[in-house]
Design a protein around this motif. Structure first.
Motif, mmCIF file in Angstrom:
data_model
loop_
_atom_site.group_PDB
_atom_site.id
_atom_site.type_symbol
_atom_site.label_atom_id
_atom_site.label_comp_id
_atom_site.label_asym_id
_atom_site.label_seq_id
_atom_site.Cartn_x
_atom_site.Cartn_y
_atom_site.Cartn_z
ATOM 1 N N PHE A 119 0.811 -1.215 0.000
ATOM 2 C CA PHE A 119 0.000 0.000 0.000
ATOM 3 C C PHE A 119 0.844 1.264 0.000
ATOM 4 O O PHE A 119 0.329 2.341 -0.224
ATOM 5 C CB PHE A 119 -0.975 0.011 1.184
ATOM 6 N N THR A 120 2.147 1.147 0.293
ATOM 7 C CA THR A 120 3.023 2.322 0.232
ATOM 8 C C THR A 120 3.844 2.344 -1.054
ATOM 9 O O THR A 120 4.783 3.115 -1.181
ATOM 10 C CB THR A 120 3.982 2.355 1.436
ATOM 11 N N SER A 121 3.529 1.493 -1.999
ATOM 12 C CA SER A 121 4.316 1.407 -3.221
ATOM 13 C C SER A 121 4.213 2.663 -4.056
ATOM 14 O O SER A 121 3.272 3.453 -3.921
ATOM 15 C CB SER A 121 3.860 0.206 -4.062
ATOM 16 N N GLN A 122 5.185 2.845 -4.935
ATOM 17 C CA GLN A 122 5.170 4.026 -5.788
ATOM 18 C C GLN A 122 3.954 4.023 -6.710
ATOM 19 O O GLN A 122 3.417 5.079 -7.036
ATOM 20 C CB GLN A 122 6.464 4.079 -6.617
ATOM 21 N N ARG A 123 3.499 2.856 -7.101
ATOM 22 C CA ARG A 123 2.308 2.781 -7.958
ATOM 23 C C ARG A 123 1.092 3.367 -7.236
ATOM 24 O O ARG A 123 0.306 4.102 -7.827
ATOM 25 C CB ARG A 123 2.039 1.327 -8.347
ATOM 26 N N THR A 124 0.952 3.044 -5.944
ATOM 27 C CA THR A 124 -0.165 3.567 -5.157
ATOM 28 C C THR A 124 -0.076 5.082 -5.043
ATOM 29 O O THR A 124 -1.067 5.805 -5.181
ATOM 30 C CB THR A 124 -0.156 2.948 -3.747
ATOM 31 N N ARG A 125 1.134 5.579 -4.810
ATOM 32 C CA ARG A 125 1.330 7.031 -4.705
ATOM 33 C C ARG A 125 1.069 7.710 -6.041
ATOM 34 O O ARG A 125 0.497 8.806 -6.088
ATOM 35 C CB ARG A 125 2.743 7.326 -4.225
ATOM 36 N N ASN A 126 1.481 7.086 -7.105
ATOM 37 C CA ASN A 126 1.253 7.654 -8.429
ATOM 38 C C ASN A 126 -0.230 7.795 -8.739
ATOM 39 O O ASN A 126 -0.654 8.773 -9.375
ATOM 40 C CB ASN A 126 1.931 6.803 -9.503
ATOM 41 N N ARG A 127 -1.028 6.832 -8.298
ATOM 42 C CA ARG A 127 -2.475 6.925 -8.500
ATOM 43 C C ARG A 127 -3.044 8.133 -7.751
ATOM 44 O O ARG A 127 -3.953 8.807 -8.249
ATOM 45 C CB ARG A 127 -3.162 5.629 -8.055
ATOM 46 N N MET A 128 -2.530 8.385 -6.554
ATOM 47 C CA MET A 128 -2.975 9.552 -5.803
ATOM 48 C C MET A 128 -2.655 10.838 -6.572
ATOM 49 O O MET A 128 -3.486 11.750 -6.662
ATOM 50 C CB MET A 128 -2.301 9.595 -4.429
ATOM 51 N N HIS B 208 -5.261 3.208 4.087
ATOM 52 C CA HIS B 208 -6.092 4.284 3.542
ATOM 53 C C HIS B 208 -5.283 5.558 3.270
ATOM 54 O O HIS B 208 -5.845 6.558 2.819
ATOM 55 C CB HIS B 208 -7.208 4.640 4.527
ATOM 56 N N ALA B 209 -3.983 5.521 3.544
ATOM 57 C CA ALA B 209 -3.176 6.742 3.565
ATOM 58 C C ALA B 209 -3.147 7.494 2.236
ATOM 59 O O ALA B 209 -3.056 8.726 2.220
ATOM 60 C CB ALA B 209 -1.742 6.419 3.999
ATOM 61 N N TYR B 210 -3.233 6.781 1.114
ATOM 62 C CA TYR B 210 -3.102 7.440 -0.185
ATOM 63 C C TYR B 210 -4.439 7.571 -0.915
ATOM 64 O O TYR B 210 -4.482 7.878 -2.102
ATOM 65 C CB TYR B 210 -2.051 6.717 -1.032
ATOM 66 N N GLU B 211 -5.516 7.349 -0.164
ATOM 67 C CA GLU B 211 -6.848 7.612 -0.703
ATOM 68 C C GLU B 211 -7.162 9.094 -0.536
ATOM 69 O O GLU B 211 -6.588 9.773 0.316
ATOM 70 C CB GLU B 211 -7.892 6.759 0.036
ATOM 71 N N ASP B 212 -8.096 9.603 -1.340
ATOM 72 C CA ASP B 212 -8.439 11.017 -1.260
ATOM 73 C C ASP B 212 -9.503 11.227 -0.195
ATOM 74 O O ASP B 212 -10.666 11.508 -0.479
ATOM 75 C CB ASP B 212 -8.924 11.541 -2.615
ATOM 76 N N THR B 213 -9.075 11.063 1.055
ATOM 77 C CA THR B 213 -10.001 11.179 2.166
ATOM 78 C C THR B 213 -9.277 11.700 3.399
ATOM 79 O O THR B 213 -8.065 11.500 3.545
ATOM 80 C CB THR B 213 -10.647 9.811 2.487
ATOM 81 N N ALA B 214 -10.012 12.393 4.268
ATOM 82 C CA ALA B 214 -9.459 12.800 5.552
ATOM 83 C C ALA B 214 -9.425 11.591 6.477
ATOM 84 O O ALA B 214 -10.271 10.693 6.379
ATOM 85 C CB ALA B 214 -10.310 13.913 6.156
#
Length: 223
Positions: A16-25, A59-65
């Motif tokens: 879930f901390t992968s660069q792919r996940t961050r790139n989607r954000m 949930h860290a890289y989802e667009d949510t508080a």
């Protein structure tokens, strides 16, 4: 100053901390209208999962508080990016943040401006933020345990002030501590809140409303 994050490759992680996940954000942020490349680069590389409890890391890289305890939240990535983008339009070197919270917004700012002062009224949150900032070797951050409604007169004036909680009325101290040519970015209101910017020109404040938002209230008191 973005390159300082490249010194911490161990925080890129896997899963879930992968660069792919961050790139989607980042792709979502671009779709939402964020244009500043420096801001996007920092959010792409900064380990947002370190700023929430481990149980919420996925949930860290989802667009949510996300909740961080004591009734406080970590703002959604879009709001962090948008407020930072607005702040950088003035190219500030000295920034005050009101409401350290998890330390995430403060860490973002530290990668983009020369010096950041941040104040937090809740000591337990501040200590966690202090450890995160230390872990990331962000040495241009100055953290204080104090009531944010008073600003930080001892370090004023500031080129920019960013507030991460919403007062019903803007504390006069924040206007007083803003340097000539500076910018205050703040959500204001109770049930209905508006993110606004105030630019200080010739001793006067020029207000521009940006968009409706929802922040936790700005409270007074040391604990």
């Amino acid at each position: 100053m973005v390159e300082r994050l490249q010194l911490n490759p161990q925080f890129r992680g896997i899963g879930f901390t992968s660069q792919r996940t961050r790139n989607r954000m980042i792709e979502r942020l671009v779709e939402q209208g964020i244009k500043n490349k420096a801001v996007l680069d920092v959010l792409r590389n900064l380990p947002r999962h370190l700023f929430v409890d481990e149980a919420l890391s996925h949930h860290a890289y989802e667009d949510t508080a996300l909740p961080i305890g004591l009734g406080q939240t970590l703002s959604q990535p879009y709001i962090v990016a948008r407020m930072t983008e607005l702040l950088l339009e003035k190219s500030p070197k000295k920034v005050l943040e009101i409401g350290t919270g998890s330390g995430y917004q403060c860490a973002v700012l530290s990668c983009l401006v020369a010096n950041v002062w941040s104040v937090e009224r809740l000591d337990s949150l501040l200590e966690k933020a202090r450890q995160r900032i230390k872990t990331l070797n962000l040495n241009n951050v100055h953290l204080y345990h104090t009531d944010g409604s008073f600003g930080l007169a001892s370090a004023a004036p500031f080129n920019a002030i960013l507030v991460t909680a919403a007062p019903k009325e803007i504390p006069a101290s924040l206007f007083d501590q803003l340097a000539e040519g500076g910018r205050l970015i703040i959500p204001v209101g109770d049930e209905q809140q508006m993110l606004s910017i105030f630019d200080k020109q010739d001793g006067k404040l020029m207000q521009t409303d940006i968009q409706p938002v929802r922040f936790v209230p700005l409270l007074s008191g040391a604990n």
